[in-house]
Design a protein around this motif. Structure first.
Motif, PDB file in Angstrom:
ATOM      1  N   PRO A   1      46.578  55.233  15.827  1.00  0.00           N
ATOM      2  CA  PRO A   1      45.505  56.225  15.113  1.00  0.00           C
ATOM      3  C   PRO A   1      45.677  56.124  14.008  1.00  0.00           C
ATOM      4  CG  PRO A   1      47.490  57.514  16.150  1.00  0.00           C
ATOM      5  CD  PRO A   1      47.650  55.833  16.768  1.00  0.00           C
ATOM      6  N   GLU A   2      44.658  56.363  12.909  1.00  0.00           N
ATOM      7  CA  GLU A   2      44.660  56.347  11.832  1.00  0.00           C
ATOM      8  C   GLU A   2      45.531  57.398  10.915  1.00  0.00           C
ATOM      9  OE1 GLU A   2      40.501  56.637  10.252  1.00  0.00           O
ATOM     10  OE2 GLU A   2      39.911  54.894  11.358  1.00  0.00           O
ATOM     11  N   ASP A   3      45.770  58.329  11.671  1.00  0.00           N
ATOM     12  CA  ASP A   3      46.744  59.456  11.014  1.00  0.00           C
ATOM     13  C   ASP A   3      48.050  59.227  11.336  1.00  0.00           C
ATOM     14  OD1 ASP A   3      46.109  60.239  13.504  1.00  0.00           O
ATOM     15  OD2 ASP A   3      45.766  62.540  13.018  1.00  0.00           O
ATOM     16  N   PHE A   4      48.483  58.064  11.808  1.00  0.00           N
ATOM     17  CA  PHE A   4      49.847  57.550  12.538  1.00  0.00           C
ATOM     18  C   PHE A   4      50.919  58.144  11.237  1.00  0.00           C
ATOM     19  CE2 PHE A   4      53.332  54.841  13.246  1.00  0.00           C
ATOM     20  CZ  PHE A   4      53.658  55.198  14.569  1.00  0.00           C
ATOM     21  N   SER A   5      50.511  57.957  10.086  1.00  0.00           N
ATOM     22  CA  SER A   5      51.332  58.502   9.093  1.00  0.00           C
ATOM     23  C   SER A   5      51.769  60.085   9.046  1.00  0.00           C
ATOM     24  CB  SER A   5      50.946  58.010   7.683  1.00  0.00           C
ATOM     25  OG  SER A   5      49.649  58.904   7.432  1.00  0.00           O
ATOM     26  N   ARG A   6      51.452  60.640   9.990  1.00  0.00           N
ATOM     27  CA  ARG A   6      51.871  62.157  10.098  1.00  0.00           C
ATOM     28  C   ARG A   6      53.416  61.983  10.691  1.00  0.00           C
ATOM     29  NH1 ARG A   6      47.553  64.309  14.184  1.00  0.00           N
ATOM     30  NH2 ARG A   6      49.096  66.198  14.247  1.00  0.00           N
ATOM     31  N   PHE A   7      53.778  60.925  10.969  1.00  0.00           N
ATOM     32  CA  PHE A   7      55.264  61.036  11.503  1.00  0.00           C
ATOM     33  C   PHE A   7      56.071  60.674  10.336  1.00  0.00           C
ATOM     34  CE2 PHE A   7      53.109  59.727  15.532  1.00  0.00           C
ATOM     35  CZ  PHE A   7      53.538  60.540  16.228  1.00  0.00           C
ATOM     36  N   LYS A   8      56.328  61.687   9.543  1.00  0.00           N
ATOM     37  CA  LYS A   8      56.842  61.654   8.003  1.00  0.00           C
ATOM     38  C   LYS A   8      58.276  61.074   8.117  1.00  0.00           C
ATOM     39  CE  LYS A   8      53.057  63.181   5.823  1.00  0.00           C
ATOM     40  NZ  LYS A   8      52.639  62.133   5.190  1.00  0.00           N
ATOM     41  N   LYS A   9      59.115  61.436   9.177  1.00  0.00           N
ATOM     42  CA  LYS A   9      60.671  60.849   9.371  1.00  0.00           C
ATOM     43  C   LYS A   9      60.872  59.666  10.423  1.00  0.00           C
ATOM     44  CE  LYS A   9      62.322  65.805   8.669  1.00  0.00           C
ATOM     45  NZ  LYS A   9      63.077  66.796   9.145  1.00  0.00           N
ATOM     46  N   LEU A  10      59.649  59.354  10.739  1.00  0.00           N
ATOM     47  CA  LEU A  10      59.992  58.073  11.690  1.00  0.00           C
ATOM     48  C   LEU A  10      60.515  56.957  10.905  1.00  0.00           C
ATOM     49  CD1 LEU A  10      59.230  57.148  14.504  1.00  0.00           C
ATOM     50  CD2 LEU A  10      57.180  56.099  13.490  1.00  0.00           C
ATOM     51  N   ARG A  11      61.577  56.506  11.416  1.00  0.00           N
ATOM     52  CA  ARG A  11      62.259  55.356  10.783  1.00  0.00           C
ATOM     53  C   ARG A  11      62.239  54.010  11.368  1.00  0.00           C
ATOM     54  NH1 ARG A  11      67.382  55.234  10.734  1.00  0.00           N
ATOM     55  NH2 ARG A  11      67.821  56.464  12.620  1.00  0.00           N
ATOM     56  N   ILE A  12      61.979  54.115  12.942  1.00  0.00           N
ATOM     57  CA  ILE A  12      62.155  53.002  13.739  1.00  0.00           C
ATOM     58  C   ILE A  12      61.130  53.086  14.613  1.00  0.00           C
ATOM     59  CG2 ILE A  12      63.475  51.850  15.564  1.00  0.00           C
ATOM     60  CD1 ILE A  12      66.010  53.137  14.396  1.00  0.00           C
ATOM     61  N   LEU A  13      60.237  51.861  14.791  1.00  0.00           N
ATOM     62  CA  LEU A  13      59.200  52.071  15.502  1.00  0.00           C
ATOM     63  C   LEU A  13      59.172  50.586  16.313  1.00  0.00           C
ATOM     64  CD1 LEU A  13      56.298  52.689  16.522  1.00  0.00           C
ATOM     65  CD2 LEU A  13      55.330  51.578  14.626  1.00  0.00           C
ATOM     66  N   PHE A  14      59.042  50.590  17.575  1.00  0.00           N
ATOM     67  CA  PHE A  14      59.144  49.404  18.388  1.00  0.00           C
ATOM     68  C   PHE A  14      57.753  49.408  19.244  1.00  0.00           C
ATOM     69  CE2 PHE A  14      64.015  49.396  18.397  1.00  0.00           C
ATOM     70  CZ  PHE A  14      64.138  48.081  17.818  1.00  0.00           C
ATOM     71  N   LEU A  15      57.005  48.311  19.269  1.00  0.00           N
ATOM     72  CA  LEU A  15      55.730  48.069  19.924  1.00  0.00           C
ATOM     73  C   LEU A  15      55.705  46.876  20.401  1.00  0.00           C
ATOM     74  CD1 LEU A  15      53.385  50.036  17.679  1.00  0.00           C
ATOM     75  CD2 LEU A  15      53.725  50.584  20.018  1.00  0.00           C
ATOM     76  N   SER A  16      56.796  46.326  20.939  1.00  0.00           N
ATOM     77  CA  SER A  16      56.751  44.813  21.670  1.00  0.00           C
ATOM     78  C   SER A  16      56.026  44.952  23.010  1.00  0.00           C
ATOM     79  CB  SER A  16      58.280  44.327  21.743  1.00  0.00           C
ATOM     80  OG  SER A  16      58.936  44.142  20.383  1.00  0.00           O
ATOM     81  N   ASP A  17      55.676  43.631  23.349  1.00  0.00           N
ATOM     82  CA  ASP A  17      55.149  43.553  24.477  1.00  0.00           C
ATOM     83  C   ASP A  17      53.764  44.257  24.771  1.00  0.00           C
ATOM     84  OD1 ASP A  17      56.730  41.653  26.150  1.00  0.00           O
ATOM     85  OD2 ASP A  17      58.267  43.043  25.464  1.00  0.00           O
ATOM     86  N   ASN A  18      52.979  44.222  23.728  1.00  0.00           N
ATOM     87  CA  ASN A  18      51.715  45.304  23.923  1.00  0.00           C
ATOM     88  C   ASN A  18      50.620  44.184  23.602  1.00  0.00           C
ATOM     89  OD1 ASN A  18      51.803  48.230  24.402  1.00  0.00           O
ATOM     90  ND2 ASN A  18      53.659  47.836  23.089  1.00  0.00           N
TER      91      ASN A  18
END
Length: 451
Positions: free
Chosen positions: A52-69
């Motif tokens: 989503p365009e507003d994904f930056s609402r996750f202000k504290k997110l440090r780690i993101l895994f989106l493998s195998d998509n």
């Protein structure tokens, strides 16, 4: 693993880490209810193609895994996440990484096994980048702006289409672990007619010993009931590169007291897999260290109570320096010289294993060859640093001279100026000399105590 139903029912409110894999093809909006607390999000193994365009609402997110998509473009919105410093998009269909799509504070980026043909010049702004995984793409060049990534320590660019290994790359001040096999710029084949060929039917397979990214290792019996280890390669691109390059490097390494011996090449596998027969490691060998964790990024992890005597440190470093000198003399870069790839027993006898990131560079020009060895010397310096930080404190008071000389050698290996680093032959000679001095001190102490 969490369920989508738990997310929708509000059961995950307050969670700092969430992992969901259930065939998602649309980003679940309910995740935004966790935005105030979420630090780690793993949506690998789904069918997502956008965020989503507003994904930056996750202000504290440090780690993101989106493998195998199913992402085809790295989402530009990632650059707007203020705390995001680790991103994994392994095994998608990404062909484009837009300019400005990477957070400038990123430390760890995984884009293995995609279709990326070029990197954005803006990657040069990622001054905190330490670990970059790009194996299994379609890169033909690297942007010269990457020379500004002066904190880069680990780089995987194997299994691409690089015609040239840039000189500025091997001169990066902190680069220590480099895998670049499987590119046109290196000769990654080896012909060894002296290696025995062993047919699958000659083996009596027993229990599986382990499984890594590149293959499955099993115990087997061969010739007069001799116990051996059989590694059957998967044939898929791994985070380090092609398994075929690992096999080539393993065969080219030859015999050495501190390498796991390759006994032969496997033929006749029922699934047509390539494989090697290796000497079976005794049960009293264990890994010197654990692999890096999310927080340590490029550095190994050790048990809280890990401690080493000076003689143990000299045994370990001397053995690995000797093995590394042997490899580089034959134009082989290990690429993953780490404590977690070193097996050690109670007598501090060491074996260096795992050639998954190795590269055969013998045919490269002299200046590059020199730099490639010195690059790996820095990895050795990191190993020395980790061991010396864990020296048995009782010895520091009595062996200050030898400890100081080891620290001095470590600092030379870690020098940011690649030409100031010693080669592995010189390192090994220094360690042999220090070990002789320490043994002489021990002998004198024992003599005085006896008399």
């Amino acid at each position: 693993m969490h369920s989508l139903s738990a997310l929708k029912s509000g059961q995950l409110i307050g969670e700092q880490g969430v992992k969901i894999s259930c065939g998602l093809d649309v980003f679940p909006e309910e995740l935004f209810t966790l935005a105030d607390h979420l630090e780690s999000l793993d949506l690998s193994g789904n069918q997502l193609s956008s965020l989503p365009e507003d994904f930056s609402r996750f202000k504290k997110l440090r780690i993101l895994f989106l493998s195998d998509n199913r992402f085809q473009v790295l989402p530009s919105v990632l650059s707007e996440c203020p705390e995001l410093n680790m991103i994994g998009f392994k095994a998608n269909q990404i062909s484009r990484v837009p300019e400005g799509s990477l957070p400038e504070h990123i430390r760890w980026l995984i884009l293995t096994d995609n279709k990326i043909e070029s990197l954005p010049a803006s990657i040069g702004q990622c001054s905190k980048l330490q670990k970059l995984m790009l194996a299994g793409n379609r890169l033909t060049t690297l942007p010269v702006e990457m020379k500004r990534c002066r904190n880069l320590e680990l780089l995987r660019i194997s299994a691409n289409r690089l015609e040239v290994l840039p000189e500025w790359l091997v001169k990066l001040p902190k680069l220590s672990w480099l895998a670049f096999a499987g590119n046109p710029c290196v000769n990654h084949t080896v012909s060894d007619h002296t290696l025995a060929e062993i047919h699958w039917d000659e083996l009596q397979l027993e229990d599986q010993l382990g499984e890594g990214a590149s293959g499955i290792i099993s115990k087997a019996y061969w010739q007069d009931n001799e116990g051996v280890a059989v590694k059957a390669f998967k044939g898929e691109v791994t985070s380090d590169g092609y398994p075929a390059d690992e096999m080539a490097a393993s065969m080219a390494a030859g015999k050495h007291d501190h390498l796991i011996e390759v006994l032969g090449r496997l033929t006749g596998h029922p699934e047509q897999k390539d494989g090697l027969l290796l000497s079976l490691i005794a049960d009293d060998f264990n890994n010197l260290a654990g692999p890096p964790c999310l927080d340590s990024c490029t550095r190994d992890t050790y048990a809280d109570d890990a401690a080493f005597s000076l003689i143990e440190v000299l045994n370990i470093t001397g053995a690995i320096a000797s093995a590394a000198a042997h490899l580089h003399e034959d134009g082989i870069a290990h690429g993953d010289l780490y404590g977690h790839n070193i097996l050690i027993n109670d007598d501090a006898h060491c074996l260096l294993g795992d050639f998954g990131a190795a590269t055969l560079y013998k045919d490269m020009d002299a200046s590059l060859s020199h730099a490639i060895e010195r690059l790996e010397v820095r990895a050795f310096g990191c190993l020395m640093e980790e061991l010396l930080q864990r020296i048995n404190i009782d010895e520091l008071a009595t062996q200050t001279d030898i400890f100081a000389k080891l620290q001095h050698l470590e600092q030379h290996c870690l020098s940011e100026h690649i030409k100031q680093r010693p080669g592995f032959i010189e390192i090994h000679q220094c360690l042999v000399s220090l070990k002789s001095k320490l043994l002489a001190v021990h002998a004198m102490t024992d003599f005085q105590a006896f008399n």
